[in-house]
Scaffold this active site. Structure first.
Site, mmCIF file in Angstrom:
data_model
loop_
_atom_site.group_PDB
_atom_site.id
_atom_site.type_symbol
_atom_site.label_atom_id
_atom_site.label_comp_id
_atom_site.label_asym_id
_atom_site.label_seq_id
_atom_site.Cartn_x
_atom_site.Cartn_y
_atom_site.Cartn_z
ATOM 1 N N ASP A 722 0.966 -1.082 -0.020
ATOM 2 C CA ASP A 722 -0.162 -0.100 -0.044
ATOM 3 C C ASP A 722 0.839 1.279 -0.204
ATOM 4 O O ASP A 722 2.097 1.154 0.193
ATOM 5 C CB ASP A 722 -1.005 -0.039 1.115
ATOM 6 C CG ASP A 722 -1.948 0.919 1.062
ATOM 7 O OD1 ASP A 722 -2.084 1.678 -0.065
ATOM 8 O OD2 ASP A 722 -2.969 0.892 1.786
HETATM 9 C C1 BGC Z 1 -4.964 3.426 0.169
HETATM 10 C C2 BGC Z 1 -5.001 2.515 -1.027
HETATM 11 C C3 BGC Z 1 -5.020 3.278 -2.223
HETATM 12 C C4 BGC Z 1 -3.727 4.125 -2.023
HETATM 13 C C5 BGC Z 1 -3.228 4.619 -3.618
HETATM 14 C C6 BGC Z 1 -3.703 4.295 0.100
HETATM 15 O O1 BGC Z 1 -3.799 5.343 0.736
HETATM 16 O O2 BGC Z 1 -4.948 2.827 1.443
HETATM 17 O O3 BGC Z 1 -6.407 1.721 -0.869
HETATM 18 O O4 BGC Z 1 -5.160 2.392 -3.401
HETATM 19 O O5 BGC Z 1 -3.600 4.902 -1.111
HETATM 20 O O6 BGC Z 1 -4.077 5.775 -3.604
#
Ligand code: BGC
Length: 812
Positions: A722
């Site tokens: 993530d």
């Molecule tokens: C989130 C993810 C997301 C990523 C990119 C993170 O803060 O937890 O679900 O895909 O950001 O935007």
């Protein structure tokens, strides 16, 4: 409904005015938003009688909430339909314009402003204060009142046990109280992504209660069609709603900033209520009404060893055409391992059945898919999935609450379904008392506790014994193969990887450092793969990632789709797959190679801020819905990236909180959905989670990723983090830290690549440790590169440059 009367966005964030979207995608989104609407109560007021005069209360009727906040909701749709306009334009009913005008004026004076500060979005908007006389006058002019209560949920922010969040505000409650006493018939609509307290529904005279989940740009229109009877409210709850939050099995163990202890163990959601306290659930898992009624007849029940098949006849006993969901639940005999009274085992939507007619549905269940994981050795088979002896009953019905016994399977002797090895278990000294099933004096199930097992395996040893081999070095003096030759089948992928120099091998383990990578469409979430000039020169393309579950998060206009909970509430796997296929076409048109979706975490507690992105409290429903999205998206060649692996069940302090959970609950509940999805749909990528799981961050977890995901589930794609990660030393191998620790775990790519949020340099963990004493081996780094390049080979990102984006994207 024409789009002109909906809320309009004239230019997208990238300044382009291209508002065109695929009408097939919009139509499918509307159909599913309607089908996911859950009707919980109806005294016959719905569908609204033709020509009814309708008074709309609550600003959300116009200031419609179509999505949650954060990465999963930050989409730029060219329009969002709303309920007031949808009803007005339906021609089926007459909207009270005097009241609508008052709300319009209020909205202009106090606009519904979602704000811009990340994680601080409002959970509700203040309501227009109405005088009693206004309400009474409206009651005099109209036949029916519709009160709309709006709630927004979001990333990085859990709901709170406070008015305006989980609870009604005083203003809202007073509105419901006064309207429902002034009107003979009051319909209450909850327009929200997450569940909220509904206990007040028992206190007022409410004719109908519906939940319209954040359903995307078409959801106002969809609800209009539901209320006027053009479509059925086909949704069934995918999570139970407690009568009082305190009754939820997780209530005492949610939201701690440091450690969240999963005391309820396998008794999550309805597994708890059905076993210990059915009356504590106000609305039950699987519950939801249509506009007609059904009765079920059970036909033949056949079973063979562990497999059962049941034929069900669903008869439409009402006066309208409609459909229903046939649901089967397993009751497992209580043995050495405690067992929930019910577990969803199979389901099927009947499809449209004419009034008075019947549909035949067959459900098949293999008990082996519902074996229990013995993490303590209580059955004599530690770390194995087992079926203990006894009578397994299959209950079939229209919700967990009303399911009846349809057949039984007898297991004579314990069956070891699969012997595995301990993985991702609770660390030494971190054990806790977990919930088990005890029998009270009166024979009733009561909650008991037992100590969870703690880890016994030697993780460091496991890792060292399984270190991947270094690839044979390429012959000296030969020319470097190109990726085109790999594509053409002239050069093997491993041979290509062996020819990649250290710098590029390292580069493949990181994204292109920033979100909105200049390698891709504006507003993308980052790029991976061909992130260096030299890789691109050899023919390795960059792959562009974009969020997310409710639509494409890019700067250009894109379709805003029903959230995960809305989709899952349809219990319609084929429909969800069709939506995902159309969504993939939009990805191709707008320049996305990897969709950061579906969100697959379990809705463990009703307060989790991202529940709206997720499907359910049940792992089977989660897994099958996830598979429907993944296979739909990937059918067009682009990739899905299911997330967040794993046990990311709260937002509060999500990047530091430790989810402590027994290995059994982890495998049977929190990983099970991922397992089903991987086995059914073979996702090309997967995203780890922010939180720790039993003391280890998801982005470092060898056991979760290498032992279980790849080793047991058979995942052969690319694993990414993530966005950003916590930089620390590997507790088992001091020569490894940061990305070296990550690569050893089998987590291939740090996204979006930089060391810290907003930074533009990568950590030097891999570089510093590679080849050093006790450090990362070349074989490990090559394995990561192999995963990334195999992905590039199979997904074949093309640089789908639109004319506006040319140059930014098309670097090949
Ligand atoms: C989130 C993810 C997301 C990523 C990119 C993170 O803060 O937890 O679900 O895909 O950001 O935007």
């Amino acid at each position: 409904m024409s789009h002109e009367t909906m809320s309009q966005h004239s230019t997208a964030a990238d300044g382009s005015g291209d508002r065109s979207l695929d009408p097939r995608l919009a139509a499918k989104a509307r159909e599913l938003a309607a089908q996911g609407t859950v009707l919980l109560r109806n005294d016959g007021v719905l569908p609204l009688a033709p020509e009814s005069r309708v008074a709309l209360f609550g600003r959300t009727a116009k200031d419609w909430l179509a999505v949650g906040y954060g990465s999963g909701g930050d989409v730029n749709p060219p329009y969002i339909s709303n309920l007031t306009d949808a009803l007005r334009e339906s021609g089926a009913v007459k909207v009270d314009e005097e009241l609508a005008a008052a709300y319009d004026r209020f909205s202009e004076e106090q606009p519904a402003d979602p704000g811009t500060v990340w994680g601080k979005w409002p959970t509700h908007y203040p309501e227009l204060e109405l005088e009693d006389e206004q309400i009474d006058a409206a009651a005099g002019r109209n036949d029916v009142a519709i009160v709309v209560i709006g709630r927004a949920a979001g990333e990085d922010r859990d709901a709170e046990l406070a008015p305006g969040s989980y609870f009604l505000t005083e203003q809202e409650e007073s509105l419901i109280a006064r309207v429902s006493s002034a009107f003979e018939r009051t319909v209450v609509v909850i327009d929200a992504g997450n569940v909220m307290d509904l206990s007040w529904a028992e206190r007022y005279s409410i004719s109908a209660l519906l939940i319209a989940w954040a359903g995307g740009m078409e959801s106002g229109s969809a609800l209009g069609e539901v209320l006027t009877g053009v479509r059925e409210p086909g949704g069934r709850l995918t999570a139970s709603i407690a009568r009082r939050y305190e009754d939820a099995p997780t209530a005492k163990n949610f939201g701690d900033p440091d450690v969240t202890t999963y005391v309820e163990d396998v008794f999550v959601g309805y597994r708890y209520y059905e076993t210990f306290a059915p009356e504590a659930a106000q609305f039950h898992f699987g519950e939801g009404l249509g506009y007609t009624s059904f009765s079920f007849g059970f036909g033949e029940f056949s079973s063979d060893a562990t497999r059962a098949r049941i034929d069900v006849t669903a008869k439409n006993t009402g006066e309208r055409d409609g459909d229903t969901v046939v649901q089967a639940y397993i009751e497992t005999p209580d043995g050495k391992l405690s067992q929930p009274a019910r577990r969803l085992a199979a389901f099927s939507r009947t499809g449209r059945v004419a009034a008075g007619e019947s549909a035949a549905v067959s459900l098949e269940v293999d008990l082996r898919d519902f074996a229990s994981y013995d993490d303590s050795g209580a059955t004599g088979h530690r770390s194995a999935y087992v079926l203990e002896p006894g009578t397994y009953r299959l209950h079939v019905g229209q919700s967990v609450k009303d399911a009846e016994v349809a057949g039984e399977i007898e297991i004579g002797e314990l069956i070891v379904v699969k012997q595995l090895e301990e993985a991702s278990s609770i660390q030494k000294g971190c054990g806790f008392d977990r919930m088990v099933l005890n029998c009270g004096d009166d024979g009733r199930a009561i909650v008991g506790y037992e100590k969870t097992p703690e880890e016994e395996r030697d993780l460091a040893r496991r890792i060292l014994e399984r270190l991947p081999e270094e690839l044979p070095a390429p012959a000296e003096g030969g020319s470097l193969p190109s990726f085109e030759e790999v594509r053409a089948g002239k050069v093997g992928l491993e041979e290509f990887v062996a020819s990649v120099g250290t710098e590029d091998l390292i580069a493949l383990a990181y994204g292109d450092t920033t979100m909105d990578s200049p390698l891709g469409v504006r507003g993308n979430a980052g790029a991976l793969g061909g992130v260096t000039e030299s890789l691109r020169e050899r023919g390795v393309a960059p792959a562009i990632t974009t969020d997310g579950p409710s639509g494409l998060r890019v700067s250009a206009f894109a379709s805003l789709l029903p959230c995960g909970t809305a989709l899952a509430s349809t219990w319609n796997l084929e429909g969800v797959r069709e939506l995902a296929e159309l969504h993939a076409e939009e990805m191709l048109a707008k320049g996305s190679d990897i969709l950061l979706s579906p969100g697959m975490n379990i809705q463990r507690d009703p307060l989790c801020g991202r529940n709206f992105e997720y499907f359910s409290e049940d792992p089977l429903l989660t897994g099958l819905m996830g598979a429907a999205v993944v296979s739909g998206v990937q059918s067009k060649g682009v990739a899905a990236c299911p997330k967040h692996y794993a046990a990311n069940n709260q937002e509060h302090n999500r990047i530091y909180s430790d989810s402590r959970v027994s290995e059994r609950a982890l495998r049977e509940i929190y990983l099970r959905g991922f397992q089903i999805m991987v086995e059914e749909s073979k996702p090309r990528t997967i995203m780890t989670s922010y939180n720790k799981i039993n003391g280890v961050w998801g982005h470092y977890s060898y056991d979760l990723v290498t032992t279980i995901l790849r080793g047991e589930f058979g995942f052969d794609g690319l694993v990414m983090t993530d966005w950003w990660m916590r930089m620390v030393e590997d507790p088992n191998f001091p020569a490894l830290r940061d990305s070296a620790y990550r690569v050893r775990g089998g987590i291939d790519v740090l996204m979006p690549g930089s060391k810290e949020h907003g930074g533009d340099t990568c950590d030097t963990g891999v570089k510093d440790s590679l080849g050093s004493d006790g450090g990362l081996t070349l074989g490990e780094l090559q394995l990561t590169a192999l995963h990334v390049l195999r992905f590039i080979l199979e997904a074949n990102p093309q640089g789908y440059a639109t004319s506006a984006e040319k140059g930014r994207r098309n670097l090949m």
